[in-house]
Motif scaffolding. Structure first.
Motif, PDB file in Angstrom:
ATOM      1  N   HIS A  80     -40.645 -73.699  39.620  1.00 14.76           N
ATOM      2  CA  HIS A  80     -39.904 -72.605  38.986  1.00 14.76           C
ATOM      3  C   HIS A  80     -39.086 -71.833  40.015  1.00 14.76           C
ATOM      4  N   ILE A  81     -39.678 -71.584  41.187  1.00 13.67           N
ATOM      5  CA  ILE A  81     -38.959 -70.819  42.229  1.00 13.67           C
ATOM      6  C   ILE A  81     -37.694 -71.556  42.654  1.00 13.67           C
ATOM      7  N   ALA A  82     -37.762 -72.895  42.675  1.00 13.73           N
ATOM      8  CA  ALA A  82     -36.598 -73.675  43.107  1.00 13.73           C
ATOM      9  C   ALA A  82     -35.558 -73.811  41.996  1.00 13.73           C
ATOM     10  N   ARG A  83     -36.046 -73.980  40.752  1.00 12.77           N
ATOM     11  CA  ARG A  83     -35.111 -74.343  39.662  1.00 12.77           C
ATOM     12  C   ARG A  83     -34.714 -73.199  38.764  1.00 12.77           C
ATOM     13  N   ALA A  84     -35.605 -72.238  38.591  1.00 17.46           N
ATOM     14  CA  ALA A  84     -35.387 -71.313  37.465  1.00 17.46           C
ATOM     15  C   ALA A  84     -35.357 -69.839  37.861  1.00 17.46           C
ATOM     16  N   GLU A  85     -35.234 -69.571  39.164  1.00 16.01           N
ATOM     17  CA  GLU A  85     -35.114 -68.158  39.538  1.00 16.01           C
ATOM     18  C   GLU A  85     -33.706 -67.872  40.060  1.00 16.01           C
ATOM     19  N   LEU A  86     -32.804 -68.726  39.673  1.00 16.59           N
ATOM     20  CA  LEU A  86     -31.362 -68.531  39.827  1.00 16.59           C
ATOM     21  C   LEU A  86     -30.933 -68.235  41.268  1.00 16.59           C
ATOM     22  N   THR A 135     -33.949 -69.999  52.952  1.00 17.72           N
ATOM     23  CA  THR A 135     -33.576 -71.388  52.688  1.00 17.72           C
ATOM     24  C   THR A 135     -34.751 -72.064  52.010  1.00 17.72           C
ATOM     25  N   THR A 136     -34.474 -72.791  50.924  1.00 19.29           N
ATOM     26  CA  THR A 136     -35.561 -73.569  50.329  1.00 19.29           C
ATOM     27  C   THR A 136     -35.278 -75.058  50.549  1.00 19.29           C
ATOM     28  N   ARG A 137     -36.337 -75.800  50.893  1.00 17.58           N
ATOM     29  CA  ARG A 137     -36.200 -77.258  51.003  1.00 17.58           C
ATOM     30  C   ARG A 137     -37.305 -77.836  50.138  1.00 17.58           C
ATOM     31  N   THR A 138     -36.970 -78.878  49.384  1.00 14.25           N
ATOM     32  CA  THR A 138     -37.917 -79.341  48.365  1.00 14.25           C
ATOM     33  C   THR A 138     -38.401 -80.754  48.634  1.00 14.25           C
ATOM     34  N   PHE A 139     -39.638 -81.027  48.175  1.00 12.86           N
ATOM     35  CA  PHE A 139     -40.194 -82.382  48.265  1.00 12.86           C
ATOM     36  C   PHE A 139     -40.398 -82.905  46.846  1.00 12.86           C
ATOM     37  N   PRO A 140     -40.382 -84.240  46.670  1.00  7.85           N
ATOM     38  CA  PRO A 140     -40.524 -84.793  45.324  1.00  7.85           C
ATOM     39  C   PRO A 140     -41.965 -84.721  44.840  1.00  7.85           C
ATOM     40  N   SER A 141     -42.113 -84.743  43.517  1.00  9.27           N
ATOM     41  CA  SER A 141     -43.466 -84.796  42.948  1.00  9.27           C
ATOM     42  C   SER A 141     -43.381 -85.549  41.635  1.00  9.27           C
ATOM     43  N   VAL A 142     -44.511 -86.087  41.204  1.00  4.14           N
ATOM     44  CA  VAL A 142     -44.573 -86.703  39.877  1.00  4.14           C
ATOM     45  C   VAL A 142     -45.302 -85.711  38.983  1.00  4.14           C
ATOM     46  N   HIS A 143     -44.650 -85.293  37.900  1.00  5.35           N
ATOM     47  CA  HIS A 143     -45.198 -84.280  36.984  1.00  5.35           C
ATOM     48  C   HIS A 143     -45.639 -83.014  37.730  1.00  5.35           C
ATOM     49  N   GLY A 144     -44.952 -82.694  38.812  1.00  6.37           N
ATOM     50  CA  GLY A 144     -45.256 -81.459  39.542  1.00  6.37           C
ATOM     51  C   GLY A 144     -46.543 -81.497  40.329  1.00  6.37           C
ATOM     52  N   LYS A 145     -47.186 -82.657  40.363  1.00  2.00           N
ATOM     53  CA  LYS A 145     -48.510 -82.779  41.001  1.00  2.00           C
ATOM     54  C   LYS A 145     -48.374 -82.649  42.515  1.00  2.00           C
ATOM     55  N   LEU A 146     -49.128 -81.739  43.087  1.00  2.00           N
ATOM     56  CA  LEU A 146     -49.067 -81.497  44.528  1.00  2.00           C
ATOM     57  C   LEU A 146     -49.655 -82.659  45.319  1.00  2.00           C
ATOM     58  N   THR A 179     -39.677 -73.895  59.139  1.00  2.00           N
ATOM     59  CA  THR A 179     -40.468 -73.626  57.938  1.00  2.00           C
ATOM     60  C   THR A 179     -41.418 -72.467  58.222  1.00  2.00           C
ATOM     61  N   LYS A 180     -41.513 -71.520  57.273  1.00  2.00           N
ATOM     62  CA  LYS A 180     -42.413 -70.386  57.482  1.00  2.00           C
ATOM     63  C   LYS A 180     -43.473 -70.256  56.388  1.00  2.00           C
ATOM     64  N   ALA A 181     -43.302 -70.963  55.278  1.00  2.00           N
ATOM     65  CA  ALA A 181     -44.322 -70.895  54.220  1.00  2.00           C
ATOM     66  C   ALA A 181     -44.134 -72.062  53.261  1.00  2.00           C
ATOM     67  N   ILE A 182     -45.196 -72.339  52.502  1.00  2.00           N
ATOM     68  CA  ILE A 182     -45.151 -73.400  51.480  1.00  2.00           C
ATOM     69  C   ILE A 182     -45.592 -72.766  50.160  1.00  2.00           C
ATOM     70  N   ALA A 183     -44.867 -73.091  49.072  1.00  2.00           N
ATOM     71  CA  ALA A 183     -45.247 -72.551  47.757  1.00  2.00           C
ATOM     72  C   ALA A 183     -45.799 -73.660  46.868  1.00  2.00           C
ATOM     73  N   VAL A 184     -46.788 -73.290  46.072  1.00  2.00           N
ATOM     74  CA  VAL A 184     -47.435 -74.214  45.129  1.00  2.00           C
ATOM     75  C   VAL A 184     -47.351 -73.571  43.746  1.00  2.00           C
ATOM     76  N   GLU A 185     -47.185 -74.389  42.703  1.00  2.00           N
ATOM     77  CA  GLU A 185     -47.162 -73.855  41.327  1.00  2.00           C
ATOM     78  C   GLU A 185     -48.336 -74.439  40.541  1.00  2.00           C
ATOM     79  N   ASP A 186     -49.135 -73.553  39.933  1.00  2.00           N
ATOM     80  CA  ASP A 186     -50.343 -74.024  39.239  1.00  2.00           C
ATOM     81  C   ASP A 186     -50.623 -73.085  38.055  1.00  2.00           C
ATOM     82  N   THR A 187     -50.571 -73.570  36.794  1.00  2.00           N
ATOM     83  CA  THR A 187     -50.191 -74.909  36.423  1.00  2.00           C
ATOM     84  C   THR A 187     -48.693 -75.113  36.647  1.00  2.00           C
ATOM     85  N   HIS A 188     -48.291 -76.372  36.637  1.00  2.00           N
ATOM     86  CA  HIS A 188     -46.894 -76.647  36.909  1.00  2.00           C
ATOM     87  C   HIS A 188     -46.118 -76.739  35.595  1.00  2.00           C
TER      88      HIS A 188
END
Ligand SMILES: Cc1ncc(COP(=O)(O)O)c(C=O)c1O
Length: 335
Positions: free
Chosen positions: A83-89, A99-110, A130-139
């Motif tokens: 959500h932080i990458a896609r939907a917070e405009l 700066t955000t850099r993204t990694f791939p996931s299948v169904h958002g699974k970490l 890199t200074k932090a990593i964000a996780v979304e749960d549930t995705h």
């Protein structure tokens, strides 16, 4: 209309409205609202955190959380459908120079391994550090996916070695807790900052909270005001949240069961929680066309990608609604 666009479409019940009216209020910018003060303590203690800050939205509590961890020109890494990458405009870049850099996931699974491989904490003068990593749960866009606590732990330990803190977008951590049985305090152990939302499946009309240390929350309080979200007699809203926390956590299992019934009716695997992700890649219509078909049949759904339709269960639905949805899906979802 049966509204399955989101679990944010619910309306406060009579009992919730009564709880709001009965809540004592004060000016929260002066720290005078007793209901908000008590709620911030209540939620912080549920998660074993030192302090909490009530915010109007989950987007704001996410943004406050990540700006406490990442300075302008530095990097937050997270998965590509977060959500932080896609939907917070673009808020992280627009407000905080992150700066955000993204990694791939299948169904958002970490995957801790995938996330840690991308992290580059001390990249010197040529690359972004890199200074932090964000996780979304549930995705959310992953389809209500519950993250494995073991993967979260792996991520935490790997990130610790690089001295990288973690932020949790726990908008639906309530659903994750109900589905997995993992306690709130166990989830919270691994995150320096975390955002939780009361306006999704818990059914409050508004409200989220950032949780962290006392020092970080004091800093976030200043930034919340700077962003123009210092609020006054919001004990009314905190009253709704108290009601939601008292009555609406355990009932989320009903939403999960109903999402399972809907998924099974379309021959899909049961989702982890309350979000059914329909992939229309093999159908002769795209998401926008199918959402229009559903609307003609009295169902509102979300088209969140070319072939991705999202159906979300929530507390304002009935068993009859679910039967009706299954019936219409079976009739219209024809390859
Ligand atoms: C995973 C996730 N995080 C954050 C948010 C943002 O919440 P809000 O709409 O309150 O800004 C949402 C909203 O749906 C969400 O699904």
């Amino acid at each position: 209309m049966i509204d399955l666009r989101s679990d944010t479409v619910t309306r406060p019940s009579k009992e919730m409205l009564e709880a709001m009216i009965k809540s004592p209020v004060g000016d929260d910018v002066y720290g005078d609202d007793p209901t908000v003060n008590a709620l911030e303590e209540r939620v912080a203690s549920m998660f074993g955190k030192e302090a909490g800050l009530f915010t109007p939205t989950g987007s704001l509590s996410n943004q406050l959380g990540i700006r406490l961890l990442v300075k302008p020109g530095e990097e937050l890494i997270l998965d590509q459908t977060a959500h932080i990458a896609r939907a917070e405009l673009g808020a992280a870049a627009a407000f905080s120079g992150i700066t955000t850099r993204t990694f791939p996931s299948v169904h958002g699974k970490l995957s801790a391994k995938v996330a840690l491989e991308l992290a580059h904490p001390d990249a010197g003068p040529y690359l972004v550090s890199t200074k932090a990593i964000a996780v979304e749960d549930t995705h959310n866009f992953g389809g209500g996916t519950v993250q494995s606590i073991d993967e979260i732990k792996n991520l935490y330990h790997g990130a610790q070695e690089m001295q990288l803190p973690l932020h949790l977008d726990g908008a639906r951590i309530w659903n994750a807790h109900v589905a997995s049985g993992t306690s709130f305090t166990e989830y919270a152990k691994y995150f320096e900052t975390m955002s939780v939302c009361f306006s999704k499946g818990l059914g409050a009309p508004i409200g989220s909270m950032l949780l962290s240390t006392k020092a970080k929350i004091a800093e976030a309080r200043i930034w919340r005001k700077r962003y123009g979200a210092g609020m006054r007699q919001i004990g009314l809203l905190a009253g709704a949240v108290n009601f939601a926390l008292d009555h609406n956590i355990n009932r989320l299992k009903i939403d999960h069961e109903r999402a399972g019934i809907i998924a099974t009716s379309c021959n899909l695997a049961k989702p982890d929680t309350n979000i059914v992700a329909l992939d229309l890649s093999d159908y002769p219509f795209d998401a926008a066309q199918y959402v229009a078909t559903l609307k003609e049949n009295g169902i509102l759904a979300g088209a969140l990608g070319k072939n991705f339709v999202r159906l979300v269960t929530h507390m304002d639905l009935t068993d009859d609604d679910i039967q009706q949805v299954c019936h219409i899906l079976k009739r219209t979802l024809v390859a």
